[in-house]
Scaffold this motif. Structure first.
Motif, PDB file in Angstrom:
ATOM      1  N   GLU A 157      -7.496  -0.016  -2.523  1.00 23.80           N
ATOM      2  CA  GLU A 157      -8.446  -0.492  -1.508  1.00 23.80           C
ATOM      3  C   GLU A 157      -9.382   0.629  -1.058  1.00 23.80           C
ATOM      4  O   GLU A 157     -10.443   0.356  -0.459  1.00 23.80           O
ATOM      5  CB  GLU A 157      -7.686  -1.065  -0.308  1.00 23.80           C
ATOM      6  CG  GLU A 157      -6.990  -0.035   0.588  1.00 23.80           C
ATOM      7  CD  GLU A 157      -5.696   0.524   0.013  1.00 23.80           C
ATOM      8  OE1 GLU A 157      -5.102   1.421   0.660  1.00 23.80           O
ATOM      9  OE2 GLU A 157      -5.283   0.060  -1.072  1.00 23.80           O
ATOM     10  N   MET A 158      -9.009   1.882  -1.357  1.00 23.08           N
ATOM     11  CA  MET A 158      -9.845   3.034  -1.010  1.00 23.08           C
ATOM     12  C   MET A 158     -10.516   3.642  -2.241  1.00 23.08           C
ATOM     13  O   MET A 158     -11.029   4.757  -2.194  1.00 23.08           O
ATOM     14  CB  MET A 158      -8.997   4.095  -0.306  1.00 23.08           C
ATOM     15  CG  MET A 158      -8.352   3.635   0.989  1.00 23.08           C
ATOM     16  SD  MET A 158      -9.579   3.305   2.271  1.00 23.08           S
ATOM     17  CE  MET A 158     -10.098   4.976   2.653  1.00 23.08           C
ATOM     18  N   GLY A 159     -10.501   2.906  -3.349  1.00 25.91           N
ATOM     19  CA  GLY A 159     -11.213   3.341  -4.544  1.00 25.91           C
ATOM     20  C   GLY A 159     -10.386   4.095  -5.556  1.00 25.91           C
ATOM     21  O   GLY A 159     -10.924   4.591  -6.558  1.00 25.91           O
ATOM     22  N   SER A 160      -9.069   4.179  -5.377  1.00 27.17           N
ATOM     23  CA  SER A 160      -8.248   4.966  -6.292  1.00 27.17           C
ATOM     24  C   SER A 160      -7.966   4.277  -7.617  1.00 27.17           C
ATOM     25  O   SER A 160      -7.330   4.862  -8.500  1.00 27.17           O
ATOM     26  CB  SER A 160      -6.931   5.361  -5.612  1.00 27.17           C
ATOM     27  OG  SER A 160      -7.165   6.376  -4.673  1.00 27.17           O
TER      28      SER A 160
ATOM     29  N   SER B 196       7.608   2.315  -6.337  1.00 26.30           N
ATOM     30  CA  SER B 196       9.056   2.356  -6.168  1.00 26.30           C
ATOM     31  C   SER B 196       9.455   3.224  -4.975  1.00 26.30           C
ATOM     32  O   SER B 196       8.967   4.340  -4.821  1.00 26.30           O
ATOM     33  CB  SER B 196       9.699   2.899  -7.450  1.00 26.30           C
ATOM     34  OG  SER B 196      11.098   3.023  -7.314  1.00 26.30           O
ATOM     35  N   LYS B 197      10.354   2.709  -4.135  1.00 28.00           N
ATOM     36  CA  LYS B 197      10.890   3.425  -2.968  1.00 28.00           C
ATOM     37  C   LYS B 197       9.801   3.817  -1.968  1.00 28.00           C
ATOM     38  O   LYS B 197       9.930   4.813  -1.250  1.00 28.00           O
ATOM     39  CB  LYS B 197      11.652   4.679  -3.402  1.00 28.00           C
ATOM     40  CG  LYS B 197      12.781   4.475  -4.390  1.00 28.00           C
ATOM     41  CD  LYS B 197      13.437   5.818  -4.730  1.00 28.00           C
ATOM     42  CE  LYS B 197      14.394   5.698  -5.895  1.00 28.00           C
ATOM     43  NZ  LYS B 197      14.824   7.005  -6.414  1.00 28.00           N
ATOM     44  N   GLN B 198       8.742   3.048  -1.893  1.00 26.17           N
ATOM     45  CA  GLN B 198       7.598   3.446  -1.073  1.00 26.17           C
ATOM     46  C   GLN B 198       7.972   3.688   0.384  1.00 26.17           C
ATOM     47  O   GLN B 198       7.588   4.705   0.981  1.00 26.17           O
ATOM     48  CB  GLN B 198       6.495   2.382  -1.160  1.00 26.17           C
ATOM     49  CG  GLN B 198       5.246   2.746  -0.372  1.00 26.17           C
ATOM     50  CD  GLN B 198       4.070   1.836  -0.689  1.00 26.17           C
ATOM     51  OE1 GLN B 198       4.134   0.986  -1.579  1.00 26.17           O
ATOM     52  NE2 GLN B 198       2.978   1.989   0.028  1.00 26.17           N
TER      53      GLN B 198
ATOM     54  N   LYS C 183      -2.213   1.719  -7.849  1.00 28.31           N
ATOM     55  CA  LYS C 183      -1.315   0.584  -7.619  1.00 28.31           C
ATOM     56  C   LYS C 183      -1.268   0.214  -6.135  1.00 28.31           C
ATOM     57  O   LYS C 183      -1.389   1.067  -5.254  1.00 28.31           O
ATOM     58  CB  LYS C 183       0.105   0.947  -8.096  1.00 28.31           C
ATOM     59  CG  LYS C 183       0.169   1.380  -9.552  1.00 28.31           C
ATOM     60  CD  LYS C 183       1.579   1.746  -9.979  1.00 28.31           C
ATOM     61  CE  LYS C 183       2.104   2.993  -9.305  1.00 28.31           C
ATOM     62  NZ  LYS C 183       1.322   4.203  -9.601  1.00 28.31           N
ATOM     63  N   GLU C 184      -1.041  -1.053  -5.876  1.00 31.98           N
ATOM     64  CA  GLU C 184      -0.897  -1.521  -4.490  1.00 31.98           C
ATOM     65  C   GLU C 184       0.360  -0.937  -3.844  1.00 31.98           C
ATOM     66  O   GLU C 184       0.369  -0.596  -2.665  1.00 31.98           O
ATOM     67  CB  GLU C 184      -0.841  -3.050  -4.455  1.00 31.98           C
ATOM     68  CG  GLU C 184      -2.125  -3.741  -4.874  1.00 31.98           C
ATOM     69  CD  GLU C 184      -3.210  -3.667  -3.815  1.00 31.98           C
ATOM     70  OE1 GLU C 184      -2.921  -3.224  -2.686  1.00 31.98           O
ATOM     71  OE2 GLU C 184      -4.353  -4.046  -4.115  1.00 31.98           O
TER      72      GLU C 184
ATOM     73  N   PRO D  87      -0.204   7.146 -12.305  1.00 27.88           N
ATOM     74  CA  PRO D  87      -0.497   6.255 -13.428  1.00 27.88           C
ATOM     75  C   PRO D  87      -0.409   4.785 -13.040  1.00 27.88           C
ATOM     76  O   PRO D  87       0.238   4.421 -12.054  1.00 27.88           O
ATOM     77  CB  PRO D  87       0.617   6.596 -14.418  1.00 27.88           C
ATOM     78  CG  PRO D  87       1.780   6.954 -13.538  1.00 27.88           C
ATOM     79  CD  PRO D  87       1.191   7.639 -12.326  1.00 27.88           C
ATOM     80  N   PRO D  88      -1.034   3.917 -13.836  1.00 27.89           N
ATOM     81  CA  PRO D  88      -0.839   2.475 -13.671  1.00 27.89           C
ATOM     82  C   PRO D  88       0.495   2.055 -14.283  1.00 27.89           C
ATOM     83  O   PRO D  88       1.071   2.762 -15.115  1.00 27.89           O
ATOM     84  CB  PRO D  88      -2.014   1.875 -14.452  1.00 27.89           C
ATOM     85  CG  PRO D  88      -2.260   2.878 -15.550  1.00 27.89           C
ATOM     86  CD  PRO D  88      -1.963   4.230 -14.940  1.00 27.89           C
ATOM     87  N   ASN D  89       1.004   0.903 -13.882  1.00 28.71           N
ATOM     88  CA  ASN D  89       2.213   0.340 -14.496  1.00 28.71           C
ATOM     89  C   ASN D  89       1.887  -0.171 -15.895  1.00 28.71           C
ATOM     90  O   ASN D  89       0.777  -0.619 -16.153  1.00 28.71           O
ATOM     91  CB  ASN D  89       2.732  -0.834 -13.646  1.00 28.71           C
ATOM     92  CG  ASN D  89       3.284  -0.378 -12.313  1.00 28.71           C
ATOM     93  OD1 ASN D  89       3.910   0.653 -12.204  1.00 28.71           O
ATOM     94  ND2 ASN D  89       3.039  -1.159 -11.267  1.00 28.71           N
TER      95      ASN D  89
END
Length: 417
Positions: free
Chosen positions: A243-246, A220-222, A216-217, A180-182
C-alpha cells in the motif's frame, strides 16, 4: 519434552521405519544437492539400507554452510565457521561424494552429465537442488549485482559479504532489505534477518535506520515479529508494504539507491532477496510447472512427471508444507523409506511429515511455528499446527531458544552423520 540432539535423532529413526533389505542387487541411487534434503536422504539410505544401494551424492561445495541459523551470524551471535559442515562422515558410511554440478539430466537413458565432464547412470534419481533466483524480479537486480547488493539467501560467501557491509556502514546510516514475493525459501527468514541486524545495530550502530520493503500484504509470524521489534528495537525499523509502493521497487546497485513507486531513496547497504524458483536443473529436466517449482506425488515425493525421480526440499510443490530445512529433512525420511521399499520389493510405510521453523527476535527471545502433515491425492495437507503466542513470558521464550539450539544440533547430525 526439551528438544535435544539425542531426542531429535531418536525421533528421526522412528519416522524412517524402513523395511529390512536383504538379497538384492545394489541399486544405483544418485542424489543431487547436499543440503537438508539431499544429505539427509543419502545418510538415511546408507545407514538403514544394509548395503542395498550404491549411493552417490553430487554437491559442488566440499563444505556446506547452513542457510538456517545464518541470520545469527549477521546478528553477531554466531560465527560463520559454526555453520560449516563437511561430508566426511557420509563418506565413512559408504556414500560416494562428487564435488561437481549436474549439467543435464537424460530421463530416457537414466543418466546425468556432470559439468566437469563425464556421465553417471542411475536407477533412481533424487533431486534436492534448493532454489535459484529470478533475475529482474526486482527491476535493476540480477545475480551479477549480488556483489553490490547481496542476497545472502544461500549461505557462505554471500553471508560473509553482507556481514562485512553491515559492519562498515556509517553511524546513523540506512540499511534496506527488499523482501521476496511468495513463494520463497524460509517464510520467516527475512524478518528474522531484520531482527538480527537490528540487534547488531543496537551494539555497534544504535542510530542506524532499517528500511524493510515488502511486496506482500502479510508475512509469517508477523504479529510476533512486530511485537518484538517494538519491545527490543523501538523506532529503528520501518516496514513499507504494497500500500506504500513496496510492490513497485527498483534498485540501482551502482548508485546504492532504491526507487519506491518512483521516489528515489539513497541507502548505505541493500540486501535484495529476489523472487525464487526451483534450482535450475529442475526446469532444464522438464520437471517444473508454469510456476517454476516441481509438482510431486504427496505420498512419496516422486515427481508427477517421472516416477523414477524424487524431488524434495525447497524445489518441490509441497502443498501446505513451507520451504524450510525442517520440512526438507522430514521429506527426506519419507523418500529414503520409499526408496528402501522399492529396492526390497516391500510396501513403504505411510508418509508422515513434520515441520518447525524457529526465529530469533533478540537474544533468548525466540519464537516458533510448525505442524504435522499427511498426504492427500491433491497435496500434502496440514493436520495440526502450533505457533508461539504474543506476550509470552521470558521463561517460555528462553525455552524456545534452547529448543532451537537442540534442533540445530540434531538436524545437522541427521544430515551429516
Amino acid at each position: 519434552m526439551r528438544l535435544t540432539r539425542r531426542t531429535f535423532l531418536a525421533s528421526s529413526a522412528a519416522c524412517l521405519a524402513a523395511p529390512a533389505v536383504t538379497g538384492q542387487a545394489r541399486a544405483r541411487v544418485l542424489v543431487v544437492g547436499g543440503g537438508a534434503g539431499g544429505a539427509s536422504v543419502a545418510r538415511h539410505l546408507a545407514a538403514e539400507g544394509a548395503g542395498a544401494a550404491d549411493i552417490t551424492l553430487i554437491e559442488p561445495n566440499a563444505v556446506y554452510h547452513t542457510c538456517f541459523f545464518s541470520n545469527l551470524h549477521l546478528g553477531g551471535l554466531r560465527s560463520l565457521e559454526s555453520l560449516a559442515h563437511s561430508y566426511d562422515r557420509l563418506r565413512g558410511l559408504g556414500v560416494t561424494l562428487i564435488s561437481d554440478r549436474v549439467a543435464a539430466v537424460d530421463r530416457e537413458r537414466r543418466r546425468v552429465a556432470l559439468a566437469a565432464g563425464g556421465t553417471l547412470d542411475w536407477d533412481w534419481l533424487v533431486l534436492s537442488p534448493g532454489i535459484d533466483f529470478v533475475d529482474d524480479s526486482v527491476p535493476g537486480w540480477t545475480l551479477a549485482a549480488a556483489d553490490l547488493m547481496p542476497h545472502a539467501y544461500k549461505a557462505g560467501g554471500q553471508t560473509r559479504l553482507l556481514r562485512k557491509q553491515l559492519d562498515a556502514m556509517p553511524q546513523g546510516g540506512t540499511f534496506c532489505l527488499v523482501a521476496p514475493p511468495n513463494p520463497y525459501r524460509c517464510p520467516p527468514g527475512p524478518y528474522e534477518r531484520i531482527s538480527m541486524i537490528a540487534h547488531r545495530f543496537t551494539q555497534v550502530n544504535p542510530t542506524a535506520r532499517i528500511l524493510l520493503l515488502d511486496p506482500k500484504e502479510g508475512y509469517s509470524k508477523q504479529t510476533l515479529f512486530e511485537e518484538g521489534w517494538q519491545a527490543h528495537y523501538p523506532n529503528m525499523i520501518e516496514r513499507l508494504g504494497p500500500e506504500m509502493g513496496s510492490d513497485r521497487v527498483e534498485v540501482r546497485p551502482d548508485r546504492m539507491e532504491v526507487v519506491i513507486d518512483g521516489e528515489v531513496e539513497k541507502v548505505d547497504v541493500c540486501n535484495v532477496i529476489p523472487g525464487q524458483v526451483a534450482g535450475r536443473i529442475i526446469g532444464e529436466a522438464g520437471l517444473a510447472d508454469e510456476t517454476g517449482w516441481a509438482p510431486i506425488d504427496p505420498a512419496s515425493m516422486k515427481s508427477r512427471d517421472d516416477p523414477a525421480i524424487f524431488i524434495l526440499g525447497d524445489a518441490a510443490v509441497a502443498g501446505d508444507m513451507p520451504k524450510s530445512a525442517s520440512a526438507a529433512n522430514s521429506q527426506a525420511k519419507v523418500v529414503a523409506a520409499v526408496l528402501l521399499a522399492e529396492i526390497s520389493g516391500n510396501a513403504a510405510p505411510p508418509a508422515r511429515y513434520v515441520n518447525t521453523c524457529w526465529s530469533l527476535i533478540a537474544p533468548e527471545d525466540s519464537v516458533k511455528v510448525g505442524g504435522t502433515y499427511e498426504p492427500t491425492p491433491e497435496k500434502i495437507t496440514s493436520i495440526d499446527r502450533f505457533i508461539s503466542q504474543p506476550e509470552e513470558d521470558r521463561a517460555t521464550r528462553l525455552a524456545t531458544w534452547q529448543q532451537s539450539l537442540g534442533w540445530y544440533a540434531g538436524i545437522t547430525s541427521d544430515m551429516f552423520g
